[in-house]
Scaffold this active site. Structure first.
Site, mmCIF file in Angstrom:
data_model
loop_
_atom_site.group_PDB
_atom_site.id
_atom_site.type_symbol
_atom_site.label_atom_id
_atom_site.label_comp_id
_atom_site.label_asym_id
_atom_site.label_seq_id
_atom_site.Cartn_x
_atom_site.Cartn_y
_atom_site.Cartn_z
ATOM 1 N N TYR A 103 1.187 -1.182 -0.304
ATOM 2 C CA TYR A 103 -0.146 -0.111 -0.280
ATOM 3 C C TYR A 103 1.173 1.554 -0.079
ATOM 4 C CZ TYR A 103 -4.045 -2.697 1.143
ATOM 5 O OH TYR A 103 -4.814 -4.288 1.333
ATOM 6 N N SER A 193 -13.673 -13.355 7.772
ATOM 7 C CA SER A 193 -13.064 -14.060 7.715
ATOM 8 C C SER A 193 -12.365 -14.929 8.823
ATOM 9 C CB SER A 193 -11.932 -13.812 6.725
ATOM 10 O OG SER A 193 -10.871 -12.651 7.202
ATOM 11 N N ASP A 250 -15.093 -9.774 -0.496
ATOM 12 C CA ASP A 250 -15.955 -8.303 -0.815
ATOM 13 C C ASP A 250 -17.426 -8.321 -1.730
ATOM 14 O OD1 ASP A 250 -14.051 -6.996 0.654
ATOM 15 O OD2 ASP A 250 -13.310 -6.236 -1.376
#
Ligand code: ATP
Length: 308
Positions: A103, A193, A250
């Site tokens: 990121y 998850s 998602d």
């Protein structure tokens, strides 16, 4: 007015066209991503009216995100433009479909959102407000933003769903758990998850005891489990070859929310969600192959396969 409103950080995704390590040089494709954006696109493709809330900068990448959202039919009226830049992430896809993400987002426009970042009247009439656990981890102001937005949704009678999406590189488990404690009383639906469960609670059992009416645990290639009220359910995944599982969670959450809006039973919701997750896991990109409503319904009827 949108049926589902979601808020979060939109990112530009640089996705390699082939598997392998980035250090040797790869051709990259420019896409858009971010957990809530992926969910918004998947919902829009299913024909659900969805509004996306974020702050975008003034740079070229922000234009790209806005155009992509509009092209997918996502409502962007609550997107605010501010001085600043859009975050970026680099995807690495290794052999066997394993992935890693790098990121470049610290200080982005969206990370400066805080209480009042959008007009809460936008939530009026929505059936769900959806948040991910990524947003509160972005900055102190985003943490405050997330709790403010949950309270605004609750005050308007909008059901709240949270996809935990625990990101270890953004904050420690202790900080994430402290935030969750504050958010829990607002939640109608919690999705998480197996990695989230392990990372935050150390073991799965604790998840089922959380005081949330509906909890859904995503288990990758094994499918999903749920507790709806006191009822426990299990649903197997659809057998597909995993190409790039990032984003499958998602899409799964989008399928589960759509199932609620369509009045499906818990079993049918899980089946629809597993199908959406499988479509995305079996293809490259974070939401590129999220199916349209007629495609996924045909698939669930046993008509039509992956290769459309
Ligand atoms: P994300 O990378 O988007 O954060 P996640 O970790 O939240 O994903 P997973 O449990 O990996 O979520 O996957 C979500 C859902 O996608 C699963 O519950 C399943 O329905 C589907 N899915 C994921 N991987 C596979 C696979 N290999 N085969 C079939 N279905 C899959």
């Amino acid at each position: 007015m949108p049926e589902v409103v979601t808020a979060g950080e939109a990112l530009v995704a640089l996705v390699p066209l082939e598997r392998g390590r980035l250090r040797v040089g790869k051709l990259l494709e420019v896409q858009v991503g971010g957990a809530e954006l992926n969910l918004a696109v998947a919902l829009a493709r299913l024909g659900v009216g969805v509004g996306y809330v974020t702050w975008l900068g003034t740079d070229e990448l922000s234009e790209l995100i806005l155009e992509r959202l509009r092209a997918e039919g996502v409502d962007t009226r609550a997107v605010r433009r501010v001085e600043g830049f859009t975050g970026v992430y680099l995807r690495r896809i290794l052999p066997l479909g394993q992935g890693r993400v790098f990121y470049y987002r610290q200080g982005s426009a969206a990370s400066r959102m805080g209480p009042g970042a959008f007009d809460p009247a936008y939530l009026e009439g929505a059936r769900f407000f959806h948040l991910s656990g990524i947003t509160p981890a972005l900055s102190e102001s985003c943490r405050a933003f997330s709790l403010w937005a949950l309270a605004e949704a609750k005050a308007r009678g909008v059901r709240v769903s949270l996809d935990l999406n625990h990101r270890r590189h953004l904050w420690e488990g202790r900080a994430a758990r402290a935030w969750l404690e504050e958010a829990l009383p607002s939640l109608d639906l919690l999705l998480l998850s197996e990695e989230d469960a392990e990372g935050l609670f150390g073991e799965e059992g604790a998840v089922w005891n959380l005081p949330v009416p509906e909890i859904v645990l995503k288990r990758g290639a094994k499918g999903a489990s749920a507790r709806v009220g006191e009822r426990r359910l299990e649903a197997p995944a659809f057998p597909v070859e995993a190409v790039d599982p990032v984003g499958a969670g998602d899409a799964f959450s989008a399928g589960y929310l759509a199932g609620h809006l369509w009045g499906l039973s818990p079993e049918e919701r899980l089946r629809l969600a597993n199908a959406l997750g499988a479509f995305v896991a079996a293809s490259r990109g974070d939401h590129e192959e999220a199916p349209r409503k007629e495609e996924v319904l045909a698939f669930l009827r046993g008509e039509g396969g992956w290769h459309r």
